[in-house]
Design an enzyme around this catalytic site. Structure first.
Site, PDB file in Angstrom:
ATOM      1  N   ASP A  15      38.010  40.713  33.168  1.00 31.07           N
ATOM      2  CA  ASP A  15      37.199  39.707  32.789  1.00 31.07           C
ATOM      3  C   ASP A  15      36.948  40.266  31.710  1.00 31.07           C
ATOM      4  O   ASP A  15      35.430  39.629  31.687  1.00 31.07           O
ATOM      5  CB  ASP A  15      36.537  38.398  33.985  1.00 31.07           C
ATOM      6  CG  ASP A  15      37.843  37.705  34.977  1.00 31.07           C
ATOM      7  OD1 ASP A  15      39.244  37.281  34.516  1.00 31.07           O
ATOM      8  OD2 ASP A  15      36.766  37.777  35.715  1.00 31.07           O
ATOM      9  N   VAL A  16      37.353  41.048  31.502  1.00 32.48           N
ATOM     10  CA  VAL A  16      37.087  41.944  29.950  1.00 32.48           C
ATOM     11  C   VAL A  16      37.327  40.812  28.941  1.00 32.48           C
ATOM     12  O   VAL A  16      36.824  41.568  27.489  1.00 32.48           O
ATOM     13  CB  VAL A  16      36.673  43.432  30.242  1.00 32.48           C
ATOM     14  CG1 VAL A  16      36.061  43.819  31.038  1.00 32.48           C
ATOM     15  CG2 VAL A  16      38.280  43.449  29.962  1.00 32.48           C
ATOM     16  N   LYS A  40      54.034  41.334  31.453  1.00 32.58           N
ATOM     17  CA  LYS A  40      53.114  41.744  32.137  1.00 32.58           C
ATOM     18  C   LYS A  40      53.447  41.510  33.441  1.00 32.58           C
ATOM     19  O   LYS A  40      54.199  40.876  34.050  1.00 32.58           O
ATOM     20  CB  LYS A  40      52.689  39.591  31.976  1.00 32.58           C
ATOM     21  CG  LYS A  40      51.059  39.769  33.070  1.00 32.58           C
ATOM     22  CD  LYS A  40      49.791  40.461  32.395  1.00 32.58           C
ATOM     23  CE  LYS A  40      48.783  40.541  33.401  1.00 32.58           C
ATOM     24  NZ  LYS A  40      47.278  40.612  33.005  1.00 32.58           N
ATOM     25  N   THR A  44      48.176  38.083  39.144  1.00 32.79           N
ATOM     26  CA  THR A  44      47.646  38.575  40.451  1.00 32.79           C
ATOM     27  C   THR A  44      46.814  37.200  40.405  1.00 32.79           C
ATOM     28  O   THR A  44      46.188  36.908  39.300  1.00 32.79           O
ATOM     29  CB  THR A  44      46.794  40.095  40.564  1.00 32.79           C
ATOM     30  OG1 THR A  44      46.216  39.546  40.410  1.00 32.79           O
ATOM     31  CG2 THR A  44      47.658  40.853  41.110  1.00 32.79           C
TER      32      THR A  44
END
Length: 241
Positions: A15-16, A40, A44
């Site tokens: 989540d960066v 990709k 997940t």
């Protein structure tokens, strides 16, 4: 070794803003009439049939080729997620082969990792770093803006250097509208601890924009080496620590 038509994108954690950064690079490459593919290796935490990161890339960047090698429902490291559901893991050699195939028909291939650089893909400890090494591709590090990012960014850059992998630079994936002291100081400190240039800063929340709205943001947020107009001195000067 492939030419630098393959770029591996990792993060200092989850989540960066990796997907936004990937979409931004893809959008600018498309604007320059380059054929772009985004790979990709492992998605997940997304159910079968549900939109994942590649759907966001296509929504923001437009018509780019996308390829997802494996999808696991649990929001875990790929190796753990694969083991829990009895699926075959993603192997670095498989990822490198897919990227090589895409590079034959595209001008730019972006490989977006899951989580950080050393998240395990398989039981043998294969990681995104192994993918980059096998491809001879440079890595772009997407970092969190605030407190704690210097340690994770430094560790990521050190892991790349120890493996002989080039770190092209670091990008802040989600710059807050009201940056605190740590975030402002990190603009100067991230290039120091990573020994790599700051190549961009994306505003927080731009992942919800339309493609038309996103394109100019991407141009302002990425450095000229990535097709944009980001001026690191001008940006950091506006946020003194």
């Amino acid at each position: 070794m492939l030419p630098v038509s393959v770029l591996v994108i990792t993060g200092t954690g989850t989540d960066v803003g990796k997907t936004v950064v990937t979409a931004g690079i893809a959008a600018l490459a498309r604007a320059a009439r380059r054929r772009v593919a985004v790979l990709k290796p492992a998605q997940t935490g997304v159910a079968p049939g549900a939109p994942g990161d590649l759907a966001d890339v296509q929504r923001l960047a437009g018509e780019v080729t996308t390829m997802e090698l494996r999808r696991f429902p649990d929001p875990l490291a790929p190796d753990t997620a694969a083991r829990r559901v009895g699926m075959p893991p993603v192997r670095p050699s498989e990822v490198a082969a897919a990227a090589t195939d895409l590079a034959r028909t595209h001008d730019l291939v972006l490989v977006e990792g899951a989580g950080g650089l050393l998240v395990r893909f398989d039981p043998d400890g294969g990681t995104l770093a192994d993918v980059a090494w096998a491809l001879g591709a440079p890595v772009l590090v997407v970092a969190h803006a605030g407190l704690g990012t210097l340690n994770t960014a430094a560790l990521t850059a050190e892991a790349l250097r120890r493996r002989g992998i080039a770190c092209d630079g670091v990008i802040v994936g989600a710059w807050p509208s009201a940056p605190d002291l740590a975030a402002r100081c990190n603009l100067d400190d991230l290039p120091v601890v990573t020994q790599a240039p700051l190549l961009g800063v994306f505003p927080d929340g731009v992942g919800g924009l339309s493609a038309e709205e996103f394109a100019p943001v991407a141009r302002r947020s990425l450095a000229p080496s990535l097709g944009g107009e980001f001026d690191v001195k001008e940006f950091t000067g506006a946020f003194p620590g």
